[in-house]
Design a protein around this motif. Structure first.
Motif, short mmCIF file in Angstrom:
data_model
loop_
_atom_site.label_atom_id
_atom_site.label_comp_id
_atom_site.label_asym_id
_atom_site.label_seq_id
_atom_site.Cartn_x
_atom_site.Cartn_y
_atom_site.Cartn_z
N THR A 237 0.82 -1.21 0.00
CA THR A 237 0.00 0.00 0.00
C THR A 237 0.86 1.25 0.00
N ALA A 238 0.53 2.19 -0.89
CA ALA A 238 1.21 3.48 -0.93
C ALA A 238 0.15 4.58 -1.02
N ARG A 239 0.01 5.35 0.06
CA ARG A 239 -0.98 6.42 0.09
C ARG A 239 -0.30 7.73 0.46
N GLY A 240 -0.54 8.75 -0.35
CA GLY A 240 0.03 10.06 -0.06
C GLY A 240 -0.44 10.60 1.27
N VAL A 258 -3.78 22.53 -0.04
CA VAL A 258 -3.85 23.55 -1.09
C VAL A 258 -2.47 23.73 -1.73
N ASN A 259 -2.49 24.01 -3.03
CA ASN A 259 -1.28 24.39 -3.77
C ASN A 259 -0.13 23.43 -3.54
N SER A 260 -0.43 22.13 -3.60
CA SER A 260 0.56 21.12 -3.27
C SER A 260 0.57 20.00 -4.30
N SER A 261 1.41 18.99 -4.09
CA SER A 261 1.46 17.80 -4.93
C SER A 261 1.45 16.58 -4.03
N ILE A 262 0.49 15.67 -4.29
CA ILE A 262 0.32 14.48 -3.46
C ILE A 262 0.44 13.25 -4.37
N THR A 263 1.34 12.33 -4.01
CA THR A 263 1.58 11.13 -4.82
C THR A 263 1.38 9.88 -3.98
N GLY A 282 -6.23 23.44 -5.96
CA GLY A 282 -5.01 23.84 -6.65
C GLY A 282 -3.87 22.86 -6.48
N THR A 283 -4.18 21.58 -6.47
CA THR A 283 -3.19 20.55 -6.10
C THR A 283 -3.11 19.47 -7.18
N MET A 284 -1.88 18.95 -7.40
CA MET A 284 -1.69 17.80 -8.28
C MET A 284 -1.89 16.52 -7.48
N LEU A 285 -2.77 15.64 -7.97
CA LEU A 285 -3.04 14.36 -7.34
C LEU A 285 -2.51 13.28 -8.27
N ASN A 286 -1.36 12.72 -7.92
CA ASN A 286 -0.60 11.87 -8.81
C ASN A 286 -0.67 10.42 -8.34
N GLY A 287 -1.47 9.60 -9.04
CA GLY A 287 -1.54 8.19 -8.67
C GLY A 287 -2.96 7.69 -8.55
N GLY A 288 -3.21 6.98 -7.45
CA GLY A 288 -4.51 6.36 -7.23
C GLY A 288 -5.59 7.37 -6.91
N PRO A 289 -6.85 6.92 -6.88
CA PRO A 289 -7.97 7.85 -6.70
C PRO A 289 -8.07 8.40 -5.28
N VAL A 290 -8.73 9.55 -5.17
CA VAL A 290 -9.14 10.06 -3.87
C VAL A 290 -10.28 9.18 -3.38
N SER A 291 -10.14 8.63 -2.18
CA SER A 291 -11.15 7.74 -1.63
C SER A 291 -11.53 8.23 -0.24
N ALA A 292 -12.63 8.97 -0.16
CA ALA A 292 -13.09 9.53 1.10
C ALA A 292 -14.57 9.86 0.96
N CYS A 297 -13.10 18.96 -3.91
CA CYS A 297 -11.94 19.32 -4.73
C CYS A 297 -12.28 20.54 -5.58
N ALA A 298 -11.35 21.45 -5.70
CA ALA A 298 -11.55 22.64 -6.52
C ALA A 298 -10.26 22.92 -7.28
N GLY A 299 -10.33 22.82 -8.62
CA GLY A 299 -9.18 23.14 -9.45
C GLY A 299 -7.99 22.24 -9.21
N VAL A 300 -8.20 20.91 -9.24
CA VAL A 300 -7.10 19.97 -9.07
C VAL A 300 -6.81 19.28 -10.41
N TYR A 301 -5.68 18.60 -10.51
CA TYR A 301 -5.35 17.89 -11.73
C TYR A 301 -4.57 16.63 -11.39
N ASP A 302 -4.61 15.65 -12.33
CA ASP A 302 -3.97 14.37 -12.07
C ASP A 302 -2.60 14.30 -12.74
N GLU A 303 -2.00 13.09 -12.71
CA GLU A 303 -0.64 12.92 -13.24
C GLU A 303 -0.56 13.12 -14.75
#
Length: 313
Positions: A237-240, A258-263, A282-292, A297-303
Motif C-alpha cells: 500500500t502506498a498512500r500520499g 492547497v497548492n501542493s502535490s500528493i503522490t 489547486g493541487t496535483m493528485l498523482n496516482g490512485g484515486p481520492v477515496s473519502a 476538490c476545486a481546481g485539481v489535476y492528475d498525473e
C-alpha cells in the motif's frame, strides 16, 4: 563526552534549567542500555546551539530527550514563558532497536527549532525523527531535515495527542526495508500545519511487501500548503495522505490541502471513515484515486494533467 547511561533519566550531558549548550563538536554515547545524548528535565528554558549529537549502540537511542519536571503541568497561559530553543545542530542515532532523534514529553508550547538535521539508521524495531507528546501551544520546526531508515517501522514525525507543530521549509525522508513494515513521513494524532515542505515515505523491502504513507492522520486533521508529499513502495500500500480512526473519535475532522502535490499509487488521498473529510484545491493528485466520504476538490489535476474543476480524480 563519551559514555553510557543507565536509563532515560540521565544522559551524557544532563542539561539544567536555564541552561545553554553551544559549540559542542559532538556528544557521543557508545555503550549502555540507553543511549541519551542530552537529557533535560525542563521547567524553565534551555538553548541548544551548534551542537552535534551522536548516539550509538544503546537499546533506546535518543539524541535529545526532554520531559517537563513540574507536576501538575503549569497553566497554558504560562507555557509561552518556557522557551525550548534548538538551533543549527545535528542529531545522529545509529544502531539499537529503537531510535528517536528528539523525544519530547509534556513540555511547554514555547518550542522553537531552526536548522536541525536528524539522521537515524537501524535494523531494529522502529526509528522516529521526532516523537512529540502532550505539547500544548504551537511548536515551530523551521528548516529541519529528517532522514530515518529502519528495518522496522520508520517515522519522520510521530505526533501524539496535544502535539500541533508548524513545519516550514523542511524535508522529511523515511524508508523501511522490513517485510510487512511501514514507512510514515508524518504520523499525527495532533493538528500539524505544513508549509513549503517535502515529505517522502518509501517501502523498500528486499522481499515481500511494505506500506508507505506520506502523512498518516489518526482521528485528527492537518493543513498542508505548497508542499510535496510522496508515498511509494515496491509492493504494498502506498498512500500520499491516509486517514484512519484508530481511537474511535466521532468528531468531524476536516483536513485542507492547497497548492501542493500528493503522490500515492494506491490512493493519493484516503479516509477509512466518514468523520475524516478533505478539502483539496489547486493541487496535483498523482496516482490512485481520492477515496473519502464527500471530499471537496476545486481546481485539481492528475498525473496526466487532466484538470478537474470541482470533482476529485
Amino acid at each position: 563526552s563519551y559514555g553510557g547511561v543507565s536509563g532515560l533519566t540521565s544522559g551524557v550531558v544532563n542539561a539544567a534549567s536555564n541552561s545553554m549548550l553551544s559549540d559542542l563538536s559532538e556528544v557521543i554515547n557508545r555503550s549502555g542500555a540507553y543511549g541519551v545524548g542530552i537529557f533535560a528535565t525542563v521547567d524553565t528554558s534551555i538553548n541548544i546551539d551548534r551542537v552535534s549529537i551522536i548516539c550509538t549502540s544503546g537499546t533506546y537511542n535518543n539524541g535529545v530527550y526532554m520531559i517537563f519536571a513540574e507536576s501538575p503541568l503549569p497553566n497554558p497561559s504560562d507555557l509561552a514563558e518556557i522557551p525550548i530553543v534548538i538551533r543549527d545542530s545535528t542529531i545522529y542515532a545509529i544502531g539499537g532497536p529503537v531510535l528517536h532523534g528528539l523525544s519530547a514529553k509534556s513540555l511547554s508550547g514555547g518550542i522553537d527549532i531552526h536548522g536541525l538535521d536528524v539522521y537515524l539508521d537501524n535494523s531494529g524495531l522502529s526509528a522516529s525523527g521526532f516523537s512529540l507528546y502532550n505539547l500544548p501551544g504551537t511548536p515551530t520546526f523551521d528548516n529541519v531535515i529528517v532522514r530515518a531508515k529502519s528495518n522496522g517501522s520508520a517515522y519522520g514525525f510521530y505526533l501524539n495527542p496535544n502535539a500541533s507543530p508548524v513545519l516550514r521549509d523542511s524535508m522529511v525522508y523515511v524508508s523501511t526495508t522490513g517485510t510487512g513494515k511501514s514507512a510514515t513521513g508524518i504520523y499525527t494524532r495532533g493538528t500539524p500545519t505544513i508549509y513549503d515542505s517535502y515529505v517522502r515515505a518509501e517501502g523498500d523491502p528486499s522481499s515481500g511487501s511494505a506500506s508507505a504513507y506520506g502523512i498518516y492522520i489518526d482521528d485528527e486533521q492537518v493543513f498542508v500548503d505548497q508542499s510535496v508529499v510522496i508515498a511509494s513502495t515496491k509492493s504494498g500500500t502506498a498512500r500520499g495522505v491516509h486517514g484512519q480512526n484508530t481511537y474511535g473519535s466521532t468528531a468531524i475532522a476536516t483536513s485542507t490541502i492547497v497548492n501542493s502535490s500528493i503522490t500515492g499509487a494506491t490512493n493519493t488521498v484516503y479516509a477509512a471513515v466518514s468523520t475524516l473529510t478533505f478539502k483539496i484545491a489547486g493541487t496535483m493528485l498523482n496516482g490512485g484515486p481520492v477515496s473519502a466520504t464527500s471530499p471537496v476538490c476545486a481546481g485539481v489535476y492528475d498525473e496526466a494533467f487532466v484538470f478537474y474543476v470541482s470533482t476529485c480524480p
